[in-house]
Design a protein around this motif. Structure first.
Motif, PDB file in Angstrom:
ATOM      1  N   GLY A 150     -25.529  50.665 135.095  1.00 12.04           N
ATOM      2  CA  GLY A 150     -24.703  50.527 136.297  1.00 12.04           C
ATOM      3  C   GLY A 150     -25.350  51.111 137.544  1.00 12.04           C
ATOM      4  N   GLU A 151     -26.085  52.208 137.368  1.00 17.11           N
ATOM      5  CA  GLU A 151     -26.763  52.824 138.515  1.00 17.11           C
ATOM      6  C   GLU A 151     -27.985  52.018 138.939  1.00 17.11           C
ATOM      7  OE1 GLU A 151     -27.098  57.271 139.278  1.00 17.11           O
ATOM      8  OE2 GLU A 151     -26.782  57.185 137.104  1.00 17.11           O
ATOM      9  N   TRP A 152     -28.630  51.306 137.972  1.00 21.10           N
ATOM     10  CA  TRP A 152     -29.837  50.550 138.276  1.00 21.10           C
ATOM     11  C   TRP A 152     -29.527  49.134 138.747  1.00 21.10           C
ATOM     12  CZ3 TRP A 152     -34.235  51.757 139.961  1.00 21.10           C
ATOM     13  CH2 TRP A 152     -35.276  50.843 140.001  1.00 21.10           C
ATOM     14  N   LEU A 153     -28.365  48.602 138.406  1.00 20.54           N
ATOM     15  CA  LEU A 153     -28.004  47.231 138.759  1.00 20.54           C
ATOM     16  C   LEU A 153     -28.163  46.923 140.251  1.00 20.54           C
ATOM     17  CD1 LEU A 153     -26.991  44.509 137.725  1.00 20.54           C
ATOM     18  CD2 LEU A 153     -24.648  45.386 137.966  1.00 20.54           C
ATOM     19  N   PRO A 154     -27.845  47.838 141.171  1.00 20.48           N
ATOM     20  CA  PRO A 154     -28.042  47.534 142.597  1.00 20.48           C
ATOM     21  C   PRO A 154     -29.485  47.147 142.951  1.00 20.48           C
ATOM     22  CG  PRO A 154     -26.643  49.456 142.371  1.00 20.48           C
ATOM     23  CD  PRO A 154     -27.156  49.120 140.984  1.00 20.48           C
ATOM     24  N   PHE A 155     -30.466  47.613 142.171  1.00 18.56           N
ATOM     25  CA  PHE A 155     -31.849  47.192 142.409  1.00 18.56           C
ATOM     26  C   PHE A 155     -31.947  45.668 142.309  1.00 18.56           C
ATOM     27  CE2 PHE A 155     -36.079  45.995 140.925  1.00 18.56           C
ATOM     28  CZ  PHE A 155     -36.889  46.626 141.849  1.00 18.56           C
ATOM     29  N   HIS A 156     -31.345  45.108 141.280  1.00 21.99           N
ATOM     30  CA  HIS A 156     -31.418  43.657 141.065  1.00 21.99           C
ATOM     31  C   HIS A 156     -30.432  42.890 141.947  1.00 21.99           C
ATOM     32  CE1 HIS A 156     -34.312  43.831 137.816  1.00 21.99           C
ATOM     33  NE2 HIS A 156     -33.682  44.903 137.386  1.00 21.99           N
ATOM     34  N   GLN A 157     -29.413  43.541 142.436  1.00 18.88           N
ATOM     35  CA  GLN A 157     -28.449  42.883 143.329  1.00 18.88           C
ATOM     36  C   GLN A 157     -29.000  42.727 144.746  1.00 18.88           C
ATOM     37  OE1 GLN A 157     -25.237  45.639 142.541  1.00 18.88           O
ATOM     38  NE2 GLN A 157     -24.171  44.158 141.231  1.00 18.88           N
ATOM     39  N   ASP A 158     -29.982  43.520 145.110  1.00 17.81           N
ATOM     40  CA  ASP A 158     -30.592  43.438 146.435  1.00 17.81           C
ATOM     41  C   ASP A 158     -31.766  42.459 146.360  1.00 17.81           C
ATOM     42  OD1 ASP A 158     -32.254  43.948 148.755  1.00 17.81           O
ATOM     43  OD2 ASP A 158     -31.160  45.833 149.010  1.00 17.81           O
ATOM     44  N   LYS A 159     -31.644  41.338 147.021  1.00 17.98           N
ATOM     45  CA  LYS A 159     -32.657  40.269 146.957  1.00 17.98           C
ATOM     46  C   LYS A 159     -34.044  40.752 147.389  1.00 17.98           C
ATOM     47  CE  LYS A 159     -30.068  36.808 145.637  1.00 17.98           C
ATOM     48  NZ  LYS A 159     -30.073  36.501 144.224  1.00 17.98           N
ATOM     49  N   ARG A 160     -34.096  41.774 148.230  1.00 22.45           N
ATOM     50  CA  ARG A 160     -35.400  42.284 148.680  1.00 22.45           C
ATOM     51  C   ARG A 160     -36.217  42.867 147.522  1.00 22.45           C
ATOM     52  NH1 ARG A 160     -33.638  46.506 152.970  1.00 22.45           N
ATOM     53  NH2 ARG A 160     -32.231  46.897 151.231  1.00 22.45           N
ATOM     54  N   SER A 161     -35.537  43.358 146.496  1.00 19.11           N
ATOM     55  CA  SER A 161     -36.231  43.984 145.368  1.00 19.11           C
ATOM     56  C   SER A 161     -37.084  42.993 144.584  1.00 19.11           C
ATOM     57  CB  SER A 161     -35.224  44.632 144.410  1.00 19.11           C
ATOM     58  OG  SER A 161     -34.516  45.656 145.060  1.00 19.11           O
ATOM     59  N   LEU A 183     -37.831  35.463 137.807  1.00 23.78           N
ATOM     60  CA  LEU A 183     -36.777  36.378 137.370  1.00 23.78           C
ATOM     61  C   LEU A 183     -35.449  35.623 137.310  1.00 23.78           C
ATOM     62  CD1 LEU A 183     -37.648  39.532 139.511  1.00 23.78           C
ATOM     63  CD2 LEU A 183     -38.136  39.142 137.093  1.00 23.78           C
ATOM     64  N   PRO A 184     -34.549  36.046 136.423  1.00 23.56           N
ATOM     65  CA  PRO A 184     -33.238  35.394 136.352  1.00 23.56           C
ATOM     66  C   PRO A 184     -32.495  35.498 137.681  1.00 23.56           C
ATOM     67  CG  PRO A 184     -33.564  36.876 134.480  1.00 23.56           C
ATOM     68  CD  PRO A 184     -34.697  37.110 135.436  1.00 23.56           C
ATOM     69  N   GLU A 185     -31.710  34.475 137.988  1.00 22.39           N
ATOM     70  CA  GLU A 185     -30.897  34.492 139.212  1.00 22.39           C
ATOM     71  C   GLU A 185     -29.814  35.565 139.144  1.00 22.39           C
ATOM     72  OE1 GLU A 185     -30.917  32.776 142.252  1.00 22.39           O
ATOM     73  OE2 GLU A 185     -32.940  32.289 141.582  1.00 22.39           O
ATOM     74  N   SER A 186     -29.233  35.740 137.971  1.00 19.47           N
ATOM     75  CA  SER A 186     -28.148  36.702 137.792  1.00 19.47           C
ATOM     76  C   SER A 186     -28.693  38.128 137.795  1.00 19.47           C
ATOM     77  CB  SER A 186     -27.439  36.431 136.463  1.00 19.47           C
ATOM     78  OG  SER A 186     -26.743  37.571 136.024  1.00 19.47           O
ATOM     79  N   PRO A 187     -28.202  38.982 138.700  1.00 16.32           N
ATOM     80  CA  PRO A 187     -28.653  40.380 138.705  1.00 16.32           C
ATOM     81  C   PRO A 187     -28.395  41.076 137.362  1.00 16.32           C
ATOM     82  CG  PRO A 187     -27.473  39.903 140.726  1.00 16.32           C
ATOM     83  CD  PRO A 187     -27.298  38.707 139.825  1.00 16.32           C
ATOM     84  N   GLU A 188     -27.263  40.777 136.740  1.00 17.46           N
ATOM     85  CA  GLU A 188     -26.939  41.390 135.450  1.00 17.46           C
ATOM     86  C   GLU A 188     -27.957  40.982 134.385  1.00 17.46           C
ATOM     87  OE1 GLU A 188     -24.766  39.843 137.440  1.00 17.46           O
ATOM     88  OE2 GLU A 188     -23.420  41.491 137.991  1.00 17.46           O
ATOM     89  N   GLU A 189     -28.330  39.685 134.381  1.00 19.86           N
ATOM     90  CA  GLU A 189     -29.302  39.198 133.406  1.00 19.86           C
ATOM     91  C   GLU A 189     -30.681  39.806 133.667  1.00 19.86           C
ATOM     92  OE1 GLU A 189     -31.184  34.980 131.854  1.00 19.86           O
ATOM     93  OE2 GLU A 189     -29.268  34.947 132.929  1.00 19.86           O
ATOM     94  N   ALA A 190     -31.079  39.887 134.940  1.00 21.04           N
ATOM     95  CA  ALA A 190     -32.375  40.479 135.285  1.00 21.04           C
ATOM     96  C   ALA A 190     -32.418  41.941 134.852  1.00 21.04           C
ATOM     97  CB  ALA A 190     -32.639  40.363 136.780  1.00 21.04           C
ATOM     98  N   CYS A 191     -31.334  42.666 135.081  1.00 23.56           N
ATOM     99  CA  CYS A 191     -31.274  44.081 134.710  1.00 23.56           C
ATOM    100  C   CYS A 191     -31.312  44.217 133.184  1.00 23.56           C
ATOM    101  CB  CYS A 191     -30.007  44.714 135.291  1.00 23.56           C
ATOM    102  SG  CYS A 191     -30.013  46.515 135.300  1.00 23.56           S
ATOM    103  N   THR A 192     -30.581  43.358 132.482  1.00 22.52           N
ATOM    104  CA  THR A 192     -30.578  43.383 131.016  1.00 22.52           C
ATOM    105  C   THR A 192     -31.975  43.134 130.473  1.00 22.52           C
ATOM    106  OG1 THR A 192     -28.266  42.675 130.903  1.00 22.52           O
ATOM    107  CG2 THR A 192     -29.624  42.281 128.945  1.00 22.52           C
TER     108      THR A 192
END
Length: 173
Positions: free
Chosen positions: A24-35, A42-51
């Motif tokens: 949950g703390e790392w998910l914002p990394f994948h939610q920010d498109k700049r990252s 990479l997967p479009e879904s931030p949750e999938e990319a983080c997983t």
């Protein structure tokens, strides 16, 4: 060989293994498109990319291939990024990479350079490799600046995981 920096510290940071509870703390990394703006595939879904990132990290731990350590602020225990030594295969050559990613809210505060320098010193002090690399997408100027601050120099340009990348390299001094 143990490539993890678990228990190591810098002036502001502590290194520890990544935990499933960090998701949950790392998910914002994948939610920010700049990252991920520089990396294709990479997967479009931030949750999938983080997983996927967490799965790869835990697989590396299990196989003794190093991995990203969680970087937490010594002052308050907050997760600010990931950094570590990763055994990689680049152009049919086994390499040891310094990898680093910082949560967007902590960019431009020197955390990547501070953590990556610790990884460099740790690896060379223990004789883990004759040289260290960083694999950086050709347009990712901020990460290239971190590599240069570590004394790394552009070694070659190649394709890695379908992305054009620069391989920066540093040798012990």
């Amino acid at each position: 060989m143990d490539y993890l920096l678990e228990g190591e510290t810098t002036q502001r940071l502590s290194f520890r293994k990544l935990l499933k509870t960090d998701f949950g703390e790392w998910l914002p990394f994948h939610q920010d498109k700049r990252s991920s703006q520089f990396w294709e595939g990479l997967p479009e879904s931030p949750e999938e990319a983080c997983t996927q990132q967490f799965d790869r990290t835990f697989e590396r731990y299990e196989k003794g291939l190093g991995g990203m350590n969680a970087l937490v602020l010594k002052s308050n225990g907050k997760l600010v990024g990931l950094c570590g030594l990763l055994v990689q295969e680049v152009d049919q050559r086994r390499e040891l990479e310094i990898g680093y990613s910082i949560l967007p809210g902590y960019w431009k505060q020197g955390y990547a350079s501070e953590a990556a320098l610790k990884c460099k010193n740790f690896a060379f002090a223990r004789g883990l490799a004759d040289s260290l690399i960083s694999i950086i997408q050709v347009d990712n100027i901020p990460s290239q600046k971190v590599a240069k601050q570590l004394g790394m120099q552009l070694d070659t340009t190649t394709v890695y995981r379908d992305n054009p990348v620069h391989i920066f390299r540093v040798y012990p001094q």
